[in-house]
Design a protein around this motif. Structure first.
Motif, PDB file in Angstrom:
ATOM      1  N   GLU A  82       0.848  -1.178   0.000  1.00  0.00           N
ATOM      2  CA  GLU A  82       0.000   0.000   0.000  1.00  0.00           C
ATOM      3  C   GLU A  82       0.894   1.241   0.000  1.00  0.00           C
ATOM      4  O   GLU A  82       1.947   1.258   0.651  1.00  0.00           O
ATOM      5  CB  GLU A  82      -0.913   0.030   1.239  1.00  0.00           C
ATOM      6  N   PRO A  83       0.524   2.294  -0.736  1.00  0.00           N
ATOM      7  CA  PRO A  83       1.324   3.527  -0.713  1.00  0.00           C
ATOM      8  C   PRO A  83       1.448   4.087   0.701  1.00  0.00           C
ATOM      9  O   PRO A  83       0.491   4.062   1.487  1.00  0.00           O
ATOM     10  CB  PRO A  83       0.543   4.475  -1.632  1.00  0.00           C
ATOM     11  N   LEU A  84       2.641   4.579   1.038  1.00  0.00           N
ATOM     12  CA  LEU A  84       2.935   5.091   2.378  1.00  0.00           C
ATOM     13  C   LEU A  84       2.871   6.613   2.362  1.00  0.00           C
ATOM     14  O   LEU A  84       3.577   7.263   1.569  1.00  0.00           O
ATOM     15  CB  LEU A  84       4.322   4.625   2.821  1.00  0.00           C
ATOM     16  N   LEU A  85       1.995   7.198   3.215  1.00  0.00           N
ATOM     17  CA  LEU A  85       1.883   8.650   3.304  1.00  0.00           C
ATOM     18  C   LEU A  85       3.162   9.234   3.899  1.00  0.00           C
ATOM     19  O   LEU A  85       3.633   8.785   4.940  1.00  0.00           O
ATOM     20  CB  LEU A  85       0.674   9.027   4.158  1.00  0.00           C
ATOM     21  N   LEU A  86       3.736  10.247   3.236  1.00  0.00           N
ATOM     22  CA  LEU A  86       5.006  10.833   3.645  1.00  0.00           C
ATOM     23  C   LEU A  86       4.773  12.111   4.457  1.00  0.00           C
ATOM     24  O   LEU A  86       3.789  12.830   4.248  1.00  0.00           O
ATOM     25  CB  LEU A  86       5.864  11.158   2.417  1.00  0.00           C
ATOM     26  N   GLU A  87       5.706  12.311   5.372  1.00  0.00           N
ATOM     27  CA  GLU A  87       5.694  13.569   6.118  1.00  0.00           C
ATOM     28  C   GLU A  87       6.279  14.675   5.251  1.00  0.00           C
ATOM     29  O   GLU A  87       7.026  14.418   4.298  1.00  0.00           O
ATOM     30  CB  GLU A  87       6.502  13.434   7.406  1.00  0.00           C
ATOM     31  N   MET A  88       5.946  15.924   5.593  1.00  0.00           N
ATOM     32  CA  MET A  88       6.373  17.071   4.791  1.00  0.00           C
ATOM     33  C   MET A  88       7.321  17.961   5.591  1.00  0.00           C
ATOM     34  O   MET A  88       7.156  18.140   6.805  1.00  0.00           O
ATOM     35  CB  MET A  88       5.153  17.886   4.350  1.00  0.00           C
ATOM     36  N   ASP A  89       8.320  18.463   4.910  1.00  0.00           N
ATOM     37  CA  ASP A  89       9.224  19.477   5.451  1.00  0.00           C
ATOM     38  C   ASP A  89       9.012  20.732   4.626  1.00  0.00           C
ATOM     39  O   ASP A  89       9.694  20.961   3.628  1.00  0.00           O
ATOM     40  CB  ASP A  89      10.671  19.004   5.368  1.00  0.00           C
ATOM     41  N   GLY A  90       8.003  21.491   5.043  1.00  0.00           N
ATOM     42  CA  GLY A  90       7.605  22.619   4.224  1.00  0.00           C
ATOM     43  C   GLY A  90       6.856  22.096   3.002  1.00  0.00           C
ATOM     44  O   GLY A  90       5.786  21.503   3.099  1.00  0.00           O
ATOM     45  N   GLU A  91       7.439  22.295   1.825  1.00  0.00           N
ATOM     46  CA  GLU A  91       6.829  21.797   0.593  1.00  0.00           C
ATOM     47  C   GLU A  91       7.530  20.561   0.056  1.00  0.00           C
ATOM     48  O   GLU A  91       7.195  20.076  -1.022  1.00  0.00           O
ATOM     49  CB  GLU A  91       6.851  22.895  -0.479  1.00  0.00           C
ATOM     50  N   ARG A  92       8.526  20.050   0.802  1.00  0.00           N
ATOM     51  CA  ARG A  92       9.282  18.887   0.321  1.00  0.00           C
ATOM     52  C   ARG A  92       8.880  17.643   1.108  1.00  0.00           C
ATOM     53  O   ARG A  92       8.841  17.664   2.344  1.00  0.00           O
ATOM     54  CB  ARG A  92      10.788  19.127   0.485  1.00  0.00           C
ATOM     55  N   PRO A  93       8.557  16.535   0.405  1.00  0.00           N
ATOM     56  CA  PRO A  93       8.257  15.274   1.096  1.00  0.00           C
ATOM     57  C   PRO A  93       9.527  14.683   1.694  1.00  0.00           C
ATOM     58  O   PRO A  93      10.640  14.910   1.176  1.00  0.00           O
ATOM     59  CB  PRO A  93       7.680  14.387   0.004  1.00  0.00           C
ATOM     60  N   CYS A  94       9.365  13.945   2.767  1.00  0.00           N
ATOM     61  CA  CYS A  94      10.522  13.386   3.460  1.00  0.00           C
ATOM     62  C   CYS A  94      10.357  11.875   3.635  1.00  0.00           C
ATOM     63  O   CYS A  94       9.272  11.384   3.967  1.00  0.00           O
ATOM     64  CB  CYS A  94      10.698  14.037   4.848  1.00  0.00           C
ATOM     65  N   TYR A  95      11.452  11.138   3.398  1.00  0.00           N
ATOM     66  CA  TYR A  95      11.542   9.723   3.747  1.00  0.00           C
ATOM     67  C   TYR A  95      13.009   9.459   4.057  1.00  0.00           C
ATOM     68  O   TYR A  95      13.855   9.429   3.172  1.00  0.00           O
ATOM     69  CB  TYR A  95      11.063   8.824   2.604  1.00  0.00           C
ATOM     70  N   ARG A  96      13.297   9.320   5.360  1.00  0.00           N
ATOM     71  CA  ARG A  96      14.677   9.211   5.818  1.00  0.00           C
ATOM     72  C   ARG A  96      15.503  10.397   5.295  1.00  0.00           C
ATOM     73  O   ARG A  96      16.590  10.254   4.758  1.00  0.00           O
ATOM     74  CB  ARG A  96      15.299   7.896   5.374  1.00  0.00           C
ATOM     75  N   GLY A  97      14.907  11.544   5.448  1.00  0.00           N
ATOM     76  CA  GLY A  97      15.517  12.773   4.972  1.00  0.00           C
ATOM     77  C   GLY A  97      14.674  13.386   3.872  1.00  0.00           C
ATOM     78  O   GLY A  97      13.766  12.757   3.311  1.00  0.00           O
ATOM     79  N   ALA A  98      14.950  14.639   3.572  1.00  0.00           N
ATOM     80  CA  ALA A  98      14.197  15.330   2.525  1.00  0.00           C
ATOM     81  C   ALA A  98      14.511  14.716   1.170  1.00  0.00           C
ATOM     82  O   ALA A  98      15.670  14.406   0.858  1.00  0.00           O
ATOM     83  CB  ALA A  98      14.540  16.812   2.531  1.00  0.00           C
ATOM     84  N   LEU A  99      13.477  14.552   0.340  1.00  0.00           N
ATOM     85  CA  LEU A  99      13.621  13.915  -0.971  1.00  0.00           C
ATOM     86  C   LEU A  99      13.888  14.951  -2.042  1.00  0.00           C
ATOM     87  O   LEU A  99      13.324  16.066  -2.025  1.00  0.00           O
ATOM     88  CB  LEU A  99      12.352  13.129  -1.322  1.00  0.00           C
ATOM     89  N   SER A 100      14.743  14.575  -2.985  1.00  0.00           N
ATOM     90  CA  SER A 100      15.045  15.436  -4.132  1.00  0.00           C
ATOM     91  C   SER A 100      14.477  14.781  -5.389  1.00  0.00           C
ATOM     92  O   SER A 100      14.852  13.647  -5.731  1.00  0.00           O
ATOM     93  CB  SER A 100      16.559  15.633  -4.285  1.00  0.00           C
ATOM     94  N   LYS A 101      13.588  15.513  -6.081  1.00  0.00           N
ATOM     95  CA  LYS A 101      12.969  14.947  -7.288  1.00  0.00           C
ATOM     96  C   LYS A 101      13.983  14.965  -8.426  1.00  0.00           C
ATOM     97  O   LYS A 101      14.618  15.998  -8.693  1.00  0.00           O
ATOM     98  CB  LYS A 101      11.713  15.723  -7.659  1.00  0.00           C
ATOM     99  N   LEU A 102      14.112  13.806  -9.116  1.00  0.00           N
ATOM    100  CA  LEU A 102      15.059  13.674 -10.218  1.00  0.00           C
ATOM    101  C   LEU A 102      14.373  13.581 -11.578  1.00  0.00           C
ATOM    102  O   LEU A 102      14.795  14.223 -12.535  1.00  0.00           O
ATOM    103  CB  LEU A 102      15.943  12.427 -10.010  1.00  0.00           C
ATOM    104  N   ARG A 144      -0.616  16.030  -0.715  1.00  0.00           N
ATOM    105  CA  ARG A 144      -0.201  14.792  -0.065  1.00  0.00           C
ATOM    106  C   ARG A 144       0.725  14.007  -0.980  1.00  0.00           C
ATOM    107  O   ARG A 144       0.448  13.840  -2.165  1.00  0.00           O
ATOM    108  CB  ARG A 144      -1.424  13.934   0.302  1.00  0.00           C
ATOM    109  N   TRP A 145       1.833  13.568  -0.357  1.00  0.00           N
ATOM    110  CA  TRP A 145       2.827  12.782  -1.092  1.00  0.00           C
ATOM    111  C   TRP A 145       2.880  11.365  -0.513  1.00  0.00           C
ATOM    112  O   TRP A 145       2.732  11.170   0.691  1.00  0.00           O
ATOM    113  CB  TRP A 145       4.231  13.405  -0.972  1.00  0.00           C
ATOM    114  N   TYR A 146       3.106  10.371  -1.418  1.00  0.00           N
ATOM    115  CA  TYR A 146       3.136   8.971  -1.013  1.00  0.00           C
ATOM    116  C   TYR A 146       4.373   8.300  -1.583  1.00  0.00           C
ATOM    117  O   TYR A 146       4.839   8.627  -2.694  1.00  0.00           O
ATOM    118  CB  TYR A 146       1.897   8.218  -1.514  1.00  0.00           C
ATOM    119  N   LEU A 147       4.891   7.362  -0.826  1.00  0.00           N
ATOM    120  CA  LEU A 147       5.965   6.488  -1.301  1.00  0.00           C
ATOM    121  C   LEU A 147       5.349   5.182  -1.795  1.00  0.00           C
ATOM    122  O   LEU A 147       4.572   4.535  -1.069  1.00  0.00           O
ATOM    123  CB  LEU A 147       6.958   6.203  -0.158  1.00  0.00           C
ATOM    124  N   GLN A 148       5.725   4.784  -3.025  1.00  0.00           N
ATOM    125  CA  GLN A 148       5.118   3.562  -3.578  1.00  0.00           C
ATOM    126  C   GLN A 148       6.133   2.494  -3.939  1.00  0.00           C
ATOM    127  O   GLN A 148       5.776   1.322  -4.030  1.00  0.00           O
ATOM    128  CB  GLN A 148       4.292   3.893  -4.832  1.00  0.00           C
TER     129      GLN A 148
END
Length: 455
Positions: free
Chosen positions: A374-394, A447-451
């Motif tokens: 199931e997709p995992l709801l991510l926490e937010m750091d301002g406008e950036r989603p976080c999963y074990r740190g802030a994520l950088s979109k590539l 809302r951001w999700y990890l899949q």
């Protein structure tokens, strides 16, 4: 006319090594591959081959072919020929008694080789009749009045004065055979010895019909109506299914053995019945001249079928593609032996197959090798989603809009997502998506999700 009479007898040996003879129907089905005119007459299987013997290279070649293709390897097959069925049968009886045939046929044949004369042998012997010719020389009217019309008619058939009449064997549309067990079976594995006879008959039927078995039912009749004060059903049964049509009796025998090993008889069994539930046209076995294509061992689908029988159908599953662009619903798992609901060749199946292919083939999609259940709801750091740190979109976005055609029974709410490949400081490359504002929540909420994960 030319007839061949065949009879089988078991070889002498230990009872443990004795193999059961095929059923009479099965032996007749085997003979139908040589001629369409096959019938049982007394103890022998009769084949009328005058119209087809040239196709087999002549009578001698046909006899060698019959001996080489003996359907009962554990039994001795004896055969004899004759211009009529009665002559062929009489010569077969002489051959089994190791007696030489007379020079004058049919007149010189011993009288006890004629079935119609056997109940009158003593009286005919007192009249001085020892051979067929002796009886045929008696006055017709007196012979008929004294011994009945059957004896005179049999003699007319032997001399070719009357046409023969037989009940020719035919192939049934559906295989179903029943036999009585030689002794009451106390446990399910004891049924296999008699089931082998039915499987041999099934093999002859499948070959003659050019069919492959997909589903079989083995049923046995319980000898008791009540046991320990409990009413019992009249029958018990097991069902065996295969992923592909098969004529391999060794494989079906293993599947039945696995099923019976897990079955407990409610009471001793007295009768056994085998019938086909599903069959498909048989295309034949494909072979290759290349040695690497002819590998020894079991095929993959045969191993899957045996494991499904041994462990249970719900324990062995295979992936199935679905016509859906939502990653979590593109693939489902079903039991390996479960038959597809869509009928082959229908418009529904063609449409679903096309949808599944379209959903699975997107050249701009970089799907990860590992998806979360199931997709995992991510926490937010301002406008950036976080999963074990802030994520950088590539890479992204890849837009998906799906699920609008159904409700909760079809997988929940519609999916309106933008997918990205992102990098986590600790987890590496991950696959995330953002729900678009039009997906049913307030415009200010994102809302951001990890899949999924990349290796």
């Amino acid at each position: 006319m030319h007839w061949i009479a065949l009879r089988w007898s078991l070889e002498s040996g230990s009872p443990e090594e004795a193999q059961p003879l095929p059923t009479p129907e099965a032996l007749g089905w085997w003979a139908l591959q040589y001629t369409p005119h096959v019938a049982w007459q007394d103890e022998a299987l009769m084949l009328e081959v005058s119209a087809c013997e040239r196709l087999w290279g002549g009578r001698s070649s046909l006899m060698r072919q019959l001996a080489h293709e003996n359907p009962a390897p554990g039994a001795v097959m004896r055969g004899a020929q004759g211009a009529t069925s009665l002559i062929a049968l009489a010569r077969l009886r002489l051959f089994e008694r190791n007696e030489s045939r007379p020079k004058d046929i049919p007149a010189g044949l011993p009288l006890d080789t004629l079935s119609a004369a056997r109940e009158h042998l003593d009286l005919l012997a007192r009249l001085g009749c020892r051979t067929w010719g002796d009886v045929a020389a008696l006055p017709r009217g007196g012979l008929t009045r004294r011994f009945g019309a059957a004896l005179r008619e049999a003699l007319d058939v032997a001399w070719g004065l009357r046409p023969e009449s037989h009940h020719w064997l035919t192939l049934p549309d559906v295989f179903e055979q029943k036999l009585e067990l030689p002794a009451l079976a106390e446990t399910a594995p004891e049924l296999m010895w008699s089931a082998n006879r039915l499987l041999t008959a099934l093999q002859f039927w499948l070959r003659a019909r050019q069919r492959g078995a997909r589903a079989l039912e083995l049923q046995w009749t319980l000898d008791l109506k009540r046991f320990n004060g409990v009413n019992l059903p009249p029958h018990q049964q097991v069902t065996v299914r295969t992923a592909e049509p098969t004529q391999d009796m060794a494989h079906l025998r293993r599947l039945l053995s696995e099923k019976l090993a897990l079955t407990t008889l409610a009471a001793p069994a007295s009768w056994l019945r085998l019938r086909t539930l599903e069959t498909d046209p048989w295309a034949g076995a494909s072979t290759s001249f290349l040695p690497e294509d002819n590998r020894k061992g079991d095929k993959l689908h045969e191993m899957v079928e045996r494991l499904s029988v041994r462990l249970g159908p719900q324990q062995v599953v295979v992936p199935v593609s679905r016509a859906d662009h939502r990653p979590e619903r593109k693939q489902a798992w079903r039991p390996a032996l479960q038959k597809d609901t869509a009928l082959p060749g229908t418009r529904k199946e063609a449409k679903e197959t096309a949808k599944a292919k379209a959903a699975a083939s997107q050249p701009d999609a970089l799907y990860p090798p590992w998806l979360l259940p199931e997709p995992l709801l991510l926490e937010m750091d301002g406008e950036r989603p976080c999963y074990r740190g802030a994520l950088s979109k590539l890479i992204g976005p890849q837009r998906v809009e799906a699920g609008w055609w159904g409700g909760k029974e079809d997988g929940g709410q519609p999916a309106m997502r933008d997918y990205y490949v992102a990098e986590s400081p600790e987890a590496g490359l991950v696959w995330i998506f953002r729900e678009r504002p039009s997906a049913g929540f307030s415009p200010g909420e994102v809302r951001w999700y990890l899949q999924g994960f990349y290796a």
